[in-house]
Design a protein around this motif. Structure first.
Motif, PDB file in Angstrom:
ATOM      1  N   GLU A  71      55.614  24.288  41.133  1.00  0.00           N
ATOM      2  CA  GLU A  71      54.857  24.584  42.227  1.00  0.00           C
ATOM      3  C   GLU A  71      55.123  23.947  43.721  1.00  0.00           C
ATOM      4  O   GLU A  71      55.134  24.460  44.648  1.00  0.00           O
ATOM      5  CB  GLU A  71      53.359  24.024  42.087  1.00  0.00           C
ATOM      6  CG  GLU A  71      52.668  24.867  41.048  1.00  0.00           C
ATOM      7  CD  GLU A  71      51.324  24.205  40.498  1.00  0.00           C
ATOM      8  OE1 GLU A  71      51.020  22.866  40.528  1.00  0.00           O
ATOM      9  OE2 GLU A  71      50.645  24.980  39.798  1.00  0.00           O
ATOM     10  N   ASN A 117      54.599  33.014  41.223  1.00  0.00           N
ATOM     11  CA  ASN A 117      53.448  32.248  41.122  1.00  0.00           C
ATOM     12  C   ASN A 117      52.635  32.757  39.894  1.00  0.00           C
ATOM     13  O   ASN A 117      52.001  31.863  39.035  1.00  0.00           O
ATOM     14  CB  ASN A 117      52.398  32.368  42.433  1.00  0.00           C
ATOM     15  CG  ASN A 117      53.177  31.371  43.363  1.00  0.00           C
ATOM     16  OD1 ASN A 117      53.567  30.499  43.092  1.00  0.00           O
ATOM     17  ND2 ASN A 117      52.545  31.887  44.621  1.00  0.00           N
ATOM     18  N   ALA A 161      51.443  30.076  36.621  1.00  0.00           N
ATOM     19  CA  ALA A 161      50.149  30.133  36.403  1.00  0.00           C
ATOM     20  C   ALA A 161      50.011  30.458  34.683  1.00  0.00           C
ATOM     21  O   ALA A 161      49.176  29.820  34.010  1.00  0.00           O
ATOM     22  CB  ALA A 161      49.235  31.192  36.896  1.00  0.00           C
ATOM     23  N   ASP A 219      46.977  28.970  32.641  1.00  0.00           N
ATOM     24  CA  ASP A 219      45.732  29.430  33.549  1.00  0.00           C
ATOM     25  C   ASP A 219      45.567  31.043  33.353  1.00  0.00           C
ATOM     26  O   ASP A 219      46.168  31.626  34.541  1.00  0.00           O
ATOM     27  CB  ASP A 219      46.000  28.837  34.833  1.00  0.00           C
ATOM     28  CG  ASP A 219      44.830  29.045  35.854  1.00  0.00           C
ATOM     29  OD1 ASP A 219      44.180  30.020  35.513  1.00  0.00           O
ATOM     30  OD2 ASP A 219      44.951  28.456  36.912  1.00  0.00           O
ATOM     31  N   ALA A 234      44.224  33.016  36.488  1.00  0.00           N
ATOM     32  CA  ALA A 234      44.929  32.939  37.860  1.00  0.00           C
ATOM     33  C   ALA A 234      46.182  33.947  37.638  1.00  0.00           C
ATOM     34  O   ALA A 234      46.508  34.401  38.749  1.00  0.00           O
ATOM     35  CB  ALA A 234      45.621  31.537  38.180  1.00  0.00           C
TER      36      ALA A 234
END
Length: 580
Positions: free
Chosen positions: A241, A263, A267, A272, A275
């Motif tokens: 990140e 991204n 995620a 996640d 996301a």
């Protein structure tokens, strides 16, 4: 990124300000550069290089700093080299024009986010460098460059960035990249391509040090994205990140889309999925025909157990490409986990193994299917399939588990013990593994070890049904008959229906008469009608009594409960033949 490269490569090739020669390089030999005014075409012994002498570079008359910057191959180092070589066309030597051409193509192929801001010129001399780049444009690995210096060794490997190259060409690319890095370990271009190569082979740990080296030399967007991807694959999401914060600084639409894609991957790797799905949806809003992200979205749905939406996307993808390895892996997972159709999953994964015989994910799913069915996939059993994976990745935990399952199914107890002993040290609280290890120990007569492991687990977690069954199994095999019956009787009144069923099943082995054993098995089925162990024991009892119809009555119920167990199906087929 590869798709973006192909589009950029084609566009840049067609809109070039100058015409490229496309000459063959087959007859080229590196010239001998003389410090005198002697005619270099003379063939006297005095002008010949000694046989062991290192041939001088084709770029020997160009400043070492300029050539080194081109070899470094980052956008900034290439630009620095081109600024240093800046002259009018009439002042440029042919070797300088070739180096400019090479630099321009390296920039276009490797760093599509960057612009070529200098003029390129027509090159007329036949060289390994121009020839290698022409071969790359045609999707061919050039084997005739001579590998006399860094560039002649590295340039053919750029074909790796073209689509649909064969596995043989991939191996050639890997060797060329590694050879180039031996010549110049600090080359950003070579380290980046090495990292990209291993990332595409899903060897993320191997890719990371190369991309780290490339990142230390340049923070161009292509490096940032690949580096962040590999970091996230290796469980370093926080660092990934941080890298992506740099990548997000750009405002170009293509760059923003690339950042959004990466991204999404980060995620996903973090788990996640919400996301990740949001990011993928935004990508598909901008590029609805992006098949990679159609498949990615299906993968997210599978991880969320949303199989209905996943199947819809897989069907959509299959209309365009039904041979992609990631598609085949996801399709097999749906067939296994949702449809429970091991026959269809086997067919799918065998197709994947035929097309991609070395793919680790395909081999692992094949091993999983074999462990579930106790049957071969593509002619191999679970332990044999897992062994292929373990040759590539000796510490792969899934492969070790499937190897253990296969060895247990084939009653190879000693090898099973070696693996279960190793696994249980790493995962001492894994309930399924504890049961397997205790079972293996009992088969090998290691009763003390079996009892010690089972008792320790039961003291720590007596509420677990799996652990309780493991403890009962070990106790009834190790303790005396009277002690075992006393233990079982003490647990019957307070146990759940499932455990009570197992207790009656285990007590049936301790009874001295067939009638009392049958009574225990009937009690076991009253507590849990789907206890396949009790049903199978009833089949064995009636089979031994030659009451084959009653034996088959119970065996058919075992088949219904475990439809994927090929060994049970085979017993039922044999019994059917016997009755007929």
């Amino acid at each position: 990124m590869l798709m973006a490269f192909v589009l950029c490569f084609s566009s840049c090739a067609s809109n070039s300000d100058t015409k490229e020669s496309g000459h063959s390089k087959g007859s080229y030999e590196a010239p001998v550069v003389s410090d005198s005014n002697d005619d270099v075409t003379q063939t006297s012994e005095a002008t010949k290089l000694p046989s062991a002498a290192k041939p001088k570079s084709y770029f020997a008359k160009i400043s070492d700093d300029i050539v080194k910057n081109v070899e470094t191959g980052s956008p900034s180092s290439i630009t620095t080299a081109m600024n240093a070589i800046h002259k009018s066309e009439s002042e440029l030597s042919e070797s300088e024009k070739v180096l400019i051409y090479v630099s321009s193509e390296m920039m276009r192929i490797l760093w599509s986010s960057q612009k070529v801001t200098w003029t390129t010129y027509e090159v007329t001399e036949e060289t390994p460098y121009t020839g290698a780049l022409k071969s790359v444009r045609n999707g061919i690995f050039d084997t005739s460059t001579g590998n006399t210096d860094f560039l002649s060794t590295f340039l053919p490997a750029l074909v790796f960035l073209t689509p649909n190259i064969t596995s043989n060409v991939q191996v050639q690319c890997e060797q060329a990249i590694l050879n180039a890095l031996k010549m110049n370990p600090s080359s950003v271009a070579a380290n980046y391509l090495a990292g990209l190569y291993y990332e595409k082979q899903t060897e993320y740990e191997k890719a990371e040090p190369y991309l780290t080296k490339a990142y230390e030399g340049s923070h161009t967007i292509e490096i940032l994205l690949e580096y962040a991807k590999v970091l996230s694959k290796n469980g370093k999401s926080v660092l990934a990140e941080e890298v992506m914060k740099e990548a997000g600084a750009g405002s170009g639409s293509t760059q923003s889309l690339a950042v959004l894609k990466q991204n999404a991957w980060i995620a996903f790797e973090k788990g996640d999925y919400t996301a990740a799905e949001e990011a993928v949806a935004r990508v598909l809003q901008q590029t609805p025909n992006d098949l990679e992200f159609v498949l990615f979205r299906a993968r997210i749905f599978i991880e969320k157990n949303d199989y209905i939406h996943a199947v819809s996307l897989l069907d959509m993808y299959a209309r365009q490409n039904d041979t992609n390895i990631d598609y085949l892996i996801l399709r097999a997972r749906v067939q296994l986990d949702w449809s429970k159709n091991t026959n269809a999953a086997t067919e799918t994964i065998e197709k994947a193994m035929q097309l991609y015989p070395d793919n680790v994910d395909a081999l692992l799913i094949a091993a999983r299917i074999s462990s579930l069915t106790d049957g071969p996939v593509a002619g191999k059993y679970a332990d044999e399939l897992a062994a292929i994976v373990l040759e590539k990745k000796p510490s792969n935990n899934d492969a070790l588990v499937y190897a253990l399952d296969g060895l247990i199914q084939r009653e190879n107890w000693q090898e099973a013990y070696d693996i279960s002993s190793s696994l249980i040290k790493k995962q001492p609280d894994n309930e399924s593994l504890i049961l397997k290890h205790v079972t293996v120990c009992l088969k090998l007569g290691k009763k003390g070890e079996a009892m010690e492991v089972a008792q320790k687990a039961y003291i720590s977690n007596s509420s677990s049904e799996t652990i309780t069954q493991t403890y009962i199994l070990a106790s009834t095999e190790v303790l005396s008959r009277d002690e075992s019956i006393k233990l079982i009787d003490s647990m019957l009144s307070t146990s759940s229906s499932k455990i009570k069923s197992y207790l009656y099943y285990r007590r049936s082995f301790l009874e001295r008469s067939e009638d009392t054993a049958l009574a225990d098995l009937r009690s076991s089925l009253i507590a849990n009608p789907r206890n396949s162990d009790a049903l199978f024991r009833l089949y064995e009892i009636y089979y031994d009594k030659k009451d084959y119809r009653k034996a088959q009555y119970y065996l058919k119920q075992v088949v219904a409960i475990n439809p994927n167990d090929s060994s049970v199906r085979k017993l039922n087929e044999a019994l059917t033949q016997l009755i007929q």
